[in-house]
Design a protein around this motif. Structure first.
Motif, short mmCIF file in Angstrom:
data_model
loop_
_atom_site.label_atom_id
_atom_site.label_comp_id
_atom_site.label_asym_id
_atom_site.label_seq_id
_atom_site.Cartn_x
_atom_site.Cartn_y
_atom_site.Cartn_z
N GLU A 84 17.02 44.97 34.63
CA GLU A 84 17.71 45.70 33.57
C GLU A 84 16.74 46.14 32.49
N LYS A 113 25.52 50.69 34.60
CA LYS A 113 26.04 49.83 33.48
C LYS A 113 25.51 49.79 32.36
N PHE A 165 34.77 53.71 41.49
CA PHE A 165 35.36 52.67 40.38
C PHE A 165 34.56 52.70 39.09
N ILE A 177 32.73 43.48 32.44
CA ILE A 177 33.51 42.65 32.37
C ILE A 177 34.98 41.71 31.76
N TYR A 179 38.12 43.49 32.08
CA TYR A 179 38.21 44.31 33.88
C TYR A 179 38.24 43.14 34.62
N VAL A 180 36.93 41.71 34.97
CA VAL A 180 37.45 40.97 35.47
C VAL A 180 37.92 39.95 35.07
N MET A 183 41.38 38.94 34.78
CA MET A 183 42.17 38.50 36.23
C MET A 183 41.93 37.70 35.79
N ILE A 187 41.29 34.43 39.36
CA ILE A 187 39.94 33.65 39.97
C ILE A 187 40.98 32.01 39.57
N PHE A 190 41.94 31.27 42.95
CA PHE A 190 41.03 31.36 44.01
C PHE A 190 40.44 30.13 44.24
N SER B 24 38.20 50.25 44.19
CA SER B 24 37.06 49.36 43.21
C SER B 24 36.70 48.41 43.77
N PRO B 25 35.44 47.98 43.64
CA PRO B 25 34.62 47.47 44.51
C PRO B 25 35.37 45.66 44.28
N VAL B 27 36.12 42.20 43.34
CA VAL B 27 35.75 40.97 42.96
C VAL B 27 35.59 39.93 43.40
N TYR B 29 33.80 35.98 44.19
CA TYR B 29 33.59 34.33 43.71
C TYR B 29 32.09 34.33 44.23
N GLU B 153 25.32 41.76 34.84
CA GLU B 153 26.20 41.25 35.55
C GLU B 153 25.80 39.49 35.25
N MET B 156 29.05 38.42 33.13
CA MET B 156 29.31 39.05 34.11
C MET B 156 29.64 37.45 34.53
N CYS B 162 32.03 35.44 38.17
CA CYS B 162 32.72 36.26 39.32
C CYS B 162 31.56 37.76 39.32
N LEU B 164 31.55 42.04 40.36
CA LEU B 164 32.24 43.55 41.11
C LEU B 164 31.25 43.52 41.98
N GLN B 165 31.56 43.67 43.08
CA GLN B 165 30.85 44.04 44.82
C GLN B 165 30.88 44.89 45.64
N ARG B 166 30.67 46.08 45.82
CA ARG B 166 30.76 46.90 46.85
C ARG B 166 29.93 46.26 48.49
#
Ligand code: SF4
Lengths: 196, 472
Positions: A84, A113, A165, A177, A179-180, A183, A187, A190, B24-25, B27, B29, B153, B156, B162, B164-166
């Motif tokens: 990055e 990003k 998005f 981050i 945003y996730v 959730m 998670i 899951f 959205s992409p 989520v 795991y 990422e 993240m 997790c 975020l992925q397309r």
């Protein structure tokens, strides 16, 4: 987090295909533990000679290129590693958008990003831009993210693709981050069901 | 819904989608997150700023590979920045309860991240695996979905487990035919990229299929999946089969007993169903391949070792012509020149592409009882501490040392040239690594990519050599 809406700038042309991440920021500069200062070493091996002096013929070293925020490059920009540090070096230098016909997948993600906009154009537009850079190098383009257009000096607005998005994240400065993290319940559910 | 025939990729993808909001992409795991010292410090710093800890330290494993010196580990690290980066990895791992295979801890299992993951049995079929490193594609050899990610990422995944992925598209890469003697897995992947170019896989996940792939060992499959990224694809996968399971059985983190049986039953459901559709297909005849070598400054600029450097004047497309001219100028090569017999200064046998025990055995097979050419620097850098020990048990290090090669400690070394192992400006290297970009192995250095066999043969003669002439 800062947003990206519109940008009007002159262009820095770099007509090289397959520019890899080792050219954008050579590996010896990856020993940093923060993001600061990488812009000074953007394209270091093309930009500086063995003594560290700027090479006058490299495009970034031409005085009139100073302050330009849009980089125009050849096909398949950013191939190679996942570092990055490549978008950090580009934004650290002052670029806010890169125009190409295609970007390597990981680079494209990393750029988005960091609020560095990858603008994908078709081959004729790409060629037109490079020709303009030779004929009238001081022209400006305008990039409008909401409209997803790149406006050329002749007034033609060319569309460019971006997924909904990423666009929303750039326009509104969304923290992905965050945003996730919202959730977390999903998670947890899951993980409880995930058989491994 | 799951009656529709699906590809290996789709099965793994479907099994890992935590959430999918419209527009959205997904989520996705992540089962296994591998971390190294170079692409993680800013991610851990981001985590700290948010007041978070690593969500699943039990699914996170770290190593030191990119910046770590490959000389005697008891010596201090003189490069202050590299030392600081290594210390930060140690601190971040300790603070978050992450297992680190480094210098002070886990040194007996330290190594290049893509070598140790499989070796420890961490890499398993059906998993999603990420690492802040583009060669994470390597792990796809086990029928896993492995791909490289950037530092944002990494942060993240540390925070949420997790990503975020397309959903990428799929490409069937069919490799049929049987390799001729002296032609290796490295030549398959170099041949494929030479044929289709470095951008062919952009937006796709490769699945390598065909009889040539089925015949390969796990280590050869890793060599191929490893370089998927050089073909533009973030991930390359191979369906798991008995070769996979035999290689995995008994490894430290592989399931044991009843867990193994359960896992095995699941793994056997993973291969692509009959009738499943890919978005695109390309193919290569392995039987027609010669040992490959690159002549230019991207991995797609490759040719059979007996060939001649292409002539830019014969290239129609102006951009391709300019790229070729630029590459030949950097490499100091002339159009139509043969590469056989071209002198080299350094031979590098290592990297996550070709530093496993089978690679070292191949190189040793040629070097046994021979000497490397006088004045040549030959570095053999095992991919991991375990590979190094195994090689020493087999006496391979004695073959290398007797021949006049260096036998180093494990790490990325001259593949990326950030730890002090590097070419001098203008030097030529023949390397078993994966990238021949300008300056990749040291500023101004010039790289020919090839297989361990070709590298070892060239070490003996000091010039680019077709190993088949020495194998008879
Ligand atoms: S060996 Fe080379 S390609 Fe592989 S992880 Fe290390 S630096 Fe990257």
């Amino acid at each position: 987090m800062t947003c990206f809406t519109t940008l009007t700038s002159k262009i820095v042309p770099l007509p090289v295909d397959n520019v890899d991440t080792d050219q954008i920021i050579p590996a010896r500069f990856l020993k940093v533990t923060d993001k600061a200062g990488l812009g000074d070493n953007l394209f270091a091996d093309w930009r500086y000679d063995a003594e560290g002096n700027p090479k006058p013929d490299f495009v970034l070293n031409r005085p009139e290129m100073k302050g330009r925020q849009v980089l125009l490059v050849g096909d398949n920009f950013g191939c190679g590693s996942s570092r990055e540090h490549a978008p950090w070096a580009l934004t650290g230098y002052g670029f806010r958008a890169v125009i190409s016909t295609s970007f390597a997948d990981i680079f494209r993600n990393n750029a988005l990003k960091n609020r560095l906009l990858p603008v994908i154009v078709d081959k004729p537009t790409h060629q037109q831009l490079f020709s303009l850079c030779e004929e009238a190098p001081d022209f400006e383009v305008t990039i409008d993210l909401a409209a997803q257009t790149l406006t050329l000096p002749d007034g033609r607005a060319v569309g460019f693709p971006i997924d909904a998005f990423s666009k929303a994240c750039l326009l509104n400065g969304v923290d992905e981050i965050g945003y996730v993290l919202r959730m977390t319940d999903q998670i947890l559910a899951f993980e409880a069901a995930h058989h491994k | 819904m799951n009656d529709r025939p699906r590809t290996l990729f789709e099965k793994i993808w479907d099994a890992h989608v935590v959430a999918q909001e419209p527009d959205s992409p997904a989520v996705l795991y992540i089962d296994l997150h591998l971390v190294h010292e170079v692409t993680s410090p800013q991610a851990f710093e981001g985590l700290r700023c948010r007041g978070l800890k690593v969500r699943r330290p039990d699914r996170t494993f770290a190593t030191l590979d990119h910046g770590i010196p490959t000389h005697d580990r008891r010596l201090p690290i003189v490069d202050e920045m590299a030392r600081k980066q290594i210390e930060m990895m140690e601190r971040n791992a300790a603070e978050n309860g992450i297992t680190l295979y480094g210098i002070k801890t886990g040194a007996d299992k330290q190594g290049i991240v893509h070598v140790i993951g499989p070796e420890l049995g961490l890499t398993q079929p059906g998993m999603t695996i990420v690492c802040g490193d583009s060669h994470t594609a390597t792990h796809g050899a086990f029928g896993a979905l492995g791909f490289g990610i950037g530092t944002s990422e990494v942060e993240m995944v540390l925070a949420t487990q997790c990503l975020l992925q397309r959903k990428p598209k799929t490409m069937n890469v069919r490799i049929d035919g049987a390799l001729k003697p002296g032609v290796t897995a490295k030549d398959i992947i170099l041949g494929l990229i030479a044929k289709y170019g470095v951008g062919a896989g952009t937006g796709y996940v490769f699945e390598y299929t065909g009889e040539a792939i089925r015949r390969l060992s796990m280590e050869e499959r890793m060599t191929i999946c490893n370089m998927s990224i050089e073909g533009g694809s973030r991930a390359g996968m191979i369906a798991p089969d008995d070769t996979t399971f035999e290689w995995m059985a008994g490894r430290e983190f592989a399931p044991k007993g009843a867990d193994w049986d359960r896992a095995l039953a699941y793994w056997r459901t993973l291969p692509t169903d009959e009738g499943a559709r890919y978005d695109a297909e390309i193919s290569l005849d392995a039987g027609a391949l010669e040992p490959m070598i690159t002549y230019g400054t991207n991995p797609g600029m490759g040719m059979p070792i007996t060939g001649r450097v292409p002539d830019p004047d014969q290239v129609g497309d102006p951009a391709h012509k300019a790229a070729l001219q630029k590459a030949l100028a950097y490499m100091g090569l002339r159009p139509n020149q043969p590469l056989l017999g071209h002198p080299v200064d350094v031979v590098f046998i290592g990297s996550c592409t070709n530093s496993r025990i089978s690679d070292l055995r191949e190189a040793a097979r040629l070097l046994k009882g021979r000497k490397v050419k006088e004045g040549l620097r030959v570095m053999v850098v095992p991919g991991s501490a375990q590979v190094k020990r195994q090689a020493e048990r087999e006496g391979l290090h004695e073959i290398f040392l007797a021949a006049g090669a260096e036998w180093r400690e494990p790490g990325c070394s001259m593949c990326i040239a950030m730890n002090g192992d590097q070419l001098e400006p203008g030097q030529y290297a023949i390397s078993t690594s994966n990238r021949n970009f300008e300056g990749r192995q040291g500023k101004g250095g010039r790289t020919f990519l090839a297989s361990p066999l070709t590298a070892a043969a060239s070490a003996i003669t000091g010039v680019i050599t077709d190993a088949r002439t020495l194998l008879q």
